[in-house]
Design a protein around this motif. Sequence first.
Motif, mmCIF file in Angstrom:
data_model
loop_
_atom_site.group_PDB
_atom_site.id
_atom_site.type_symbol
_atom_site.label_atom_id
_atom_site.label_comp_id
_atom_site.label_asym_id
_atom_site.label_seq_id
_atom_site.Cartn_x
_atom_site.Cartn_y
_atom_site.Cartn_z
ATOM 1 N N ASN A 30 0.808 -1.224 0.000
ATOM 2 C CA ASN A 30 0.000 0.000 0.000
ATOM 3 C C ASN A 30 0.839 1.272 0.000
ATOM 4 O O ASN A 30 0.326 2.361 0.199
ATOM 5 C CB ASN A 30 -0.936 0.015 1.216
ATOM 6 N N LYS A 32 3.907 3.641 -1.964
ATOM 7 C CA LYS A 32 4.757 3.974 -3.109
ATOM 8 C C LYS A 32 5.783 5.004 -2.660
ATOM 9 O O LYS A 32 5.454 5.917 -1.897
ATOM 10 C CB LYS A 32 3.944 4.565 -4.264
ATOM 11 N N LEU A 43 -1.941 11.354 -8.063
ATOM 12 C CA LEU A 43 -1.719 10.284 -7.092
ATOM 13 C C LEU A 43 -2.394 10.586 -5.756
ATOM 14 O O LEU A 43 -2.732 9.671 -5.000
ATOM 15 C CB LEU A 43 -0.215 10.078 -6.867
ATOM 16 N N LYS A 46 -5.674 8.879 -4.497
ATOM 17 C CA LYS A 46 -5.688 7.560 -3.872
ATOM 18 C C LYS A 46 -4.705 7.420 -2.712
ATOM 19 O O LYS A 46 -4.788 6.466 -1.935
ATOM 20 C CB LYS A 46 -5.373 6.481 -4.925
ATOM 21 N N TYR A 47 -3.752 8.375 -2.620
ATOM 22 C CA TYR A 47 -2.694 8.236 -1.625
ATOM 23 C C TYR A 47 -2.563 9.502 -0.771
ATOM 24 O O TYR A 47 -2.774 10.615 -1.259
ATOM 25 C CB TYR A 47 -1.338 7.987 -2.308
ATOM 26 N N ASP A 49 0.250 11.807 1.262
ATOM 27 C CA ASP A 49 1.617 12.115 0.857
ATOM 28 C C ASP A 49 2.411 12.726 2.001
ATOM 29 O O ASP A 49 1.973 13.687 2.635
ATOM 30 C CB ASP A 49 1.578 13.095 -0.330
ATOM 31 N N THR A 207 0.999 6.721 0.845
ATOM 32 C CA THR A 207 0.297 5.617 1.490
ATOM 33 C C THR A 207 -1.151 5.597 1.010
ATOM 34 O O THR A 207 -1.841 6.627 1.064
ATOM 35 C CB THR A 207 0.338 5.766 3.021
ATOM 36 N N LYS A 208 -1.607 4.457 0.556
ATOM 37 C CA LYS A 208 -2.941 4.333 -0.006
ATOM 38 C C LYS A 208 -4.004 4.638 1.053
ATOM 39 O O LYS A 208 -3.892 4.193 2.202
ATOM 40 C CB LYS A 208 -3.177 2.935 -0.572
ATOM 41 N N HIS A 209 -5.016 5.411 0.654
ATOM 42 C CA HIS A 209 -6.113 5.760 1.577
ATOM 43 C C HIS A 209 -6.816 4.501 2.065
ATOM 44 O O HIS A 209 -7.024 3.568 1.302
ATOM 45 C CB HIS A 209 -7.140 6.671 0.893
#
Length: 209
Positions: A30, A32, A43, A46-47, A49, A207-209
């Motif tokens: 999860n 990047k 990005l 969905k993520y 930061d 980090t993905k929500h």
Amino acid sequence: MISIEEYKQNPCEALSIPYWKATDIIIPDNVKIIHNKNFDETLLEKYSDKQYFRLIHRLNCIPDFSNNDFTYKMLSKEKTNEVADMINASYSHTDVFVSADYIKGLTETKVYFPELWIGAFDNNKLVGSIICDLDTKIGEGVIEWLQVLPDYRGKGIAPVLVCKALNILKLNADFVTVSGECDNITNPERVYRKCGFTGNDIWHILTKH
């Protein structure tokens, strides 16, 4: 994984962390990690930061800071509890917490170099410290931790600690890297640049929500 030679050409752009760590790290599904040059605002849909600066010092010009109000000396392994307590007190404005076992673990890594654990003392009270690694395979020094107790900030302790470490590293490394949160309210980047670190590399930890 890039080669050592590729890394050494431009360490701060090549990897978000020191080479020795990158060989062992496993990035969760999860998460990047993206350099700013490859970052796309979409990005953020969905993520979440977090941005980190990464700077380098080539050890060719180290400023001469002095501060006679405090004593600076190497931190022994017996100081792990004291170091952990001081780090936690210094980062009370964040969610950072380290245990004495974590600090002890740093002394058991392949990059532990005792002379690069330096404390600043007011009489016998530990009021600041720096912890650095030395990767002899790469010729890289790494500043892992730099902290000063809140009541002792603004007294010139941090740059003295950094430059004392740099002068030791100059005898043992080819370059030194450091990273930190871009939005840290204590603004550590300012201290590092004051001590001769350079660069404009920003890394995004997504980090993905």
